[in-house]
Design a protein around this motif. Structure first.
Motif, mmCIF file in Angstrom:
data_model
loop_
_atom_site.group_PDB
_atom_site.id
_atom_site.type_symbol
_atom_site.label_atom_id
_atom_site.label_comp_id
_atom_site.label_asym_id
_atom_site.label_seq_id
_atom_site.Cartn_x
_atom_site.Cartn_y
_atom_site.Cartn_z
ATOM 1 N N TYR A 66 -14.578 -75.332 -88.829
ATOM 2 C CA TYR A 66 -13.523 -74.546 -90.152
ATOM 3 C C TYR A 66 -15.183 -74.707 -90.892
ATOM 4 O O TYR A 66 -15.252 -75.444 -91.603
ATOM 5 C CB TYR A 66 -12.973 -75.278 -89.659
ATOM 6 C CG TYR A 66 -11.646 -75.266 -89.075
ATOM 7 C CD1 TYR A 66 -12.420 -76.395 -88.590
ATOM 8 C CD2 TYR A 66 -10.396 -74.679 -89.401
ATOM 9 C CE1 TYR A 66 -11.140 -76.879 -87.211
ATOM 10 C CE2 TYR A 66 -10.018 -75.044 -88.115
ATOM 11 C CZ TYR A 66 -9.781 -76.541 -87.384
ATOM 12 O OH TYR A 66 -8.794 -76.206 -85.907
ATOM 13 N N TYR B 18 -14.353 -74.080 -95.770
ATOM 14 C CA TYR B 18 -13.649 -74.272 -96.734
ATOM 15 C C TYR B 18 -14.651 -73.753 -98.291
ATOM 16 O O TYR B 18 -16.050 -74.304 -98.053
ATOM 17 C CB TYR B 18 -12.709 -75.425 -96.648
ATOM 18 C CG TYR B 18 -11.888 -75.383 -95.734
ATOM 19 C CD1 TYR B 18 -11.603 -76.240 -94.226
ATOM 20 C CD2 TYR B 18 -10.303 -74.536 -95.715
ATOM 21 C CE1 TYR B 18 -11.132 -75.708 -93.026
ATOM 22 C CE2 TYR B 18 -9.417 -74.535 -94.934
ATOM 23 C CZ TYR B 18 -9.553 -75.153 -93.710
ATOM 24 O OH TYR B 18 -8.217 -75.257 -92.728
ATOM 25 N N GLN C 31 -14.178 -74.847 -102.072
ATOM 26 C CA GLN C 31 -14.198 -75.472 -103.112
ATOM 27 C C GLN C 31 -14.586 -75.308 -104.981
ATOM 28 O O GLN C 31 -15.126 -75.698 -104.857
ATOM 29 C CB GLN C 31 -13.690 -76.982 -102.627
ATOM 30 C CG GLN C 31 -12.278 -77.472 -103.995
ATOM 31 C CD GLN C 31 -12.863 -79.054 -103.608
ATOM 32 O OE1 GLN C 31 -13.640 -79.992 -102.861
ATOM 33 N NE2 GLN C 31 -11.327 -79.630 -103.601
ATOM 34 N N GLY D 287 -7.624 -76.042 -105.229
ATOM 35 C CA GLY D 287 -7.816 -76.224 -103.794
ATOM 36 C C GLY D 287 -9.009 -75.469 -102.804
ATOM 37 O O GLY D 287 -9.757 -75.044 -103.320
ATOM 38 N N LEU D 288 -8.925 -75.877 -101.378
ATOM 39 C CA LEU D 288 -9.390 -75.497 -100.875
ATOM 40 C C LEU D 288 -8.543 -73.940 -100.024
ATOM 41 O O LEU D 288 -7.789 -73.838 -99.972
ATOM 42 C CB LEU D 288 -9.662 -76.225 -99.301
ATOM 43 C CG LEU D 288 -11.130 -77.786 -99.837
ATOM 44 C CD1 LEU D 288 -10.112 -79.324 -100.824
ATOM 45 C CD2 LEU D 288 -10.943 -78.270 -98.225
ATOM 46 N N PHE E 264 -9.577 -71.528 -97.020
ATOM 47 C CA PHE E 264 -10.178 -71.057 -95.701
ATOM 48 C C PHE E 264 -10.522 -70.399 -95.686
ATOM 49 O O PHE E 264 -10.689 -69.225 -96.760
ATOM 50 C CB PHE E 264 -8.562 -70.441 -94.925
ATOM 51 C CG PHE E 264 -9.022 -70.102 -93.941
ATOM 52 C CD1 PHE E 264 -9.112 -69.410 -93.869
ATOM 53 C CD2 PHE E 264 -9.741 -71.361 -92.562
ATOM 54 C CE1 PHE E 264 -9.544 -68.322 -92.367
ATOM 55 C CE2 PHE E 264 -10.473 -70.332 -91.175
ATOM 56 C CZ PHE E 264 -9.727 -69.464 -90.614
ATOM 57 N N TYR F 140 -12.732 -69.820 -88.915
ATOM 58 C CA TYR F 140 -12.882 -70.971 -87.818
ATOM 59 C C TYR F 140 -12.598 -69.994 -86.978
ATOM 60 O O TYR F 140 -13.586 -69.145 -86.312
ATOM 61 C CB TYR F 140 -11.184 -70.564 -87.565
ATOM 62 C CG TYR F 140 -10.777 -71.085 -86.397
ATOM 63 C CD1 TYR F 140 -10.657 -70.509 -85.477
ATOM 64 C CD2 TYR F 140 -11.325 -71.970 -86.169
ATOM 65 C CE1 TYR F 140 -9.399 -70.811 -84.028
ATOM 66 C CE2 TYR F 140 -10.239 -72.868 -85.194
ATOM 67 C CZ TYR F 140 -9.874 -71.913 -83.903
ATOM 68 O OH TYR F 140 -9.139 -72.528 -82.290
ATOM 69 N N ASP G 18 -10.897 -66.309 -85.936
ATOM 70 C CA ASP G 18 -10.428 -66.251 -87.724
ATOM 71 C C ASP G 18 -11.296 -66.037 -88.151
ATOM 72 O O ASP G 18 -12.602 -67.228 -88.889
ATOM 73 C CB ASP G 18 -8.983 -66.902 -88.093
ATOM 74 C CG ASP G 18 -8.764 -66.870 -89.179
ATOM 75 O OD1 ASP G 18 -8.913 -65.397 -89.952
ATOM 76 O OD2 ASP G 18 -7.510 -66.902 -89.549
ATOM 77 N N SER H 98 -11.023 -64.116 -91.410
ATOM 78 C CA SER H 98 -10.049 -63.517 -92.337
ATOM 79 C C SER H 98 -10.045 -64.437 -93.635
ATOM 80 O O SER H 98 -10.425 -63.287 -94.770
ATOM 81 C CB SER H 98 -8.232 -63.936 -92.394
ATOM 82 O OG SER H 98 -8.231 -65.285 -92.018
ATOM 83 N N GLY I 113 -8.681 -78.586 -81.898
ATOM 84 C CA GLY I 113 -7.920 -76.691 -83.272
ATOM 85 C C GLY I 113 -6.560 -76.464 -82.893
ATOM 86 O O GLY I 113 -6.160 -75.714 -83.495
ATOM 87 N N ALA I 114 -6.137 -77.731 -81.852
ATOM 88 C CA ALA I 114 -4.649 -77.378 -82.116
ATOM 89 C C ALA I 114 -4.190 -78.108 -83.967
ATOM 90 O O ALA I 114 -4.197 -78.128 -84.468
ATOM 91 C CB ALA I 114 -3.422 -78.824 -81.456
ATOM 92 N N SER I 115 -2.998 -77.364 -83.548
ATOM 93 C CA SER I 115 -2.236 -77.056 -84.820
ATOM 94 C C SER I 115 -2.114 -78.187 -85.956
ATOM 95 O O SER I 115 -1.965 -78.665 -87.164
ATOM 96 C CB SER I 115 -1.009 -76.170 -85.129
ATOM 97 O OG SER I 115 -0.006 -76.849 -84.416
ATOM 98 N N LEU J 181 -8.373 -82.792 -89.127
ATOM 99 C CA LEU J 181 -9.588 -82.423 -89.108
ATOM 100 C C LEU J 181 -10.265 -83.675 -89.564
ATOM 101 O O LEU J 181 -10.611 -84.697 -90.546
ATOM 102 C CB LEU J 181 -9.560 -80.884 -90.282
ATOM 103 C CG LEU J 181 -8.534 -79.873 -89.705
ATOM 104 C CD1 LEU J 181 -8.867 -78.912 -91.076
ATOM 105 C CD2 LEU J 181 -9.272 -79.445 -88.832
#
Lengths: 112, 115
Positions: free
Chosen positions: B33, B35, B37, B42-43, B45, B48, B56, B58, B98-100, B104
């Motif tokens: 991933y 990100y 900052q 905050g971070l 996205f 991915y 993704d 996006s 990559g599971a939710s 990380l």
């Protein structure tokens, strides 16, 4: 879309005080919830997590409970130490994989 | 072995120049991933990767931003024609699958300053 809102800082406390950092979220589905911490000069690291409603995550004396009814995941610690001074980020995972949506972060400063 | 490694740690560039930021994830981590900052925020996205594919992207702010990953390992984030608003810390993270609910692992970031 999904979002996380956490209380603005900085939060300034004396050592051994009680800490609460509020976090609420908006999400479709059932996200996992996380608190990450960023100590001065260091990278982000996971502090604790909860994956379903009513789960309590805990680590290093910190706790947070996944409250679906109030869409909240408030971070608490009974007695903070100077070494807890850091920036704390609340986050949720979105999209079925570990895409994290972060709050803006709350800076905590603990004084002796 | 080592954690997530990012280079350079600091990059100062002039407006309009292109920059490349590199991320070496933990060996064996299939998910990667990026990100961003910004100061005091905050971070955000950005993108991915699962393996070498990016299901993704996006969060990429504009078509000046692109990223690739090769060998299910190293990833490069490229910013073309940099603007001052691109100044931020760019963070890379990886996880095993990559599971939710996975943890990380974050790198220390690249501090980008666009003058």
């Amino acid at each position: 879309g999904d979002s996380v809102t956490q209380m603005e800082g900085p939060v300034t406390l004396s050592e051994e005080a009680f800490l609460t950092i509020n976090c609420t979220y908006t999400a479709t589905g059932y996200p996992s919830l996380f608190w990450y911490v960023q100590y001065p000069g260091e990278g982000l690291q996971l502090l604790l997590k909860a994956t379903k409603a009513d789960d309590k995550g805990s680590n290093k004396g910190f706790e947070a409970t996944y409250r679906k009814e109030t869409t909240s995941f408030h971070l608490e610690k009974g007695s903070v130490q100077v070494s807890d001074s850091a920036v704390y980020f609340c986050a949720l995972s979105s999209g079925g994989y570990n895409k994290l949506i972060f709050g803006a972060g709350t800076r905590l400063a603990v004084h002796p | 072995g080592a954690g997530v490694s990012q280079s350079p740690s600091n990059k100062v560039t002039e407006k309009g120049k292109d920059v490349e930021l590199r991320c070496d994830p933990i060996s064996g981590h299939t998910a990667l991933y990026w990100y961003r900052q910004r100061l005091g925020q905050g971070l955000e996205f950005l993108i991915y990767f699962q393996g070498n594919s990016a299901p993704d992207k996006s969060g990429l702010p504009s078509d000046r931003f692109s990223a690739e990953r090769t060998g299910e390992s190293v990833s490069t984030l490229t910013i073309q024609r940099t603007q001052q608003e691109d100044s931020a810390v760019y963070l890379c993270a990886s996880s095993p699958a990559g599971a939710s609910s996975e943890k990380l692992f974050f790198g220390s970031g690249t501090q980008l300053s666009v003058l």
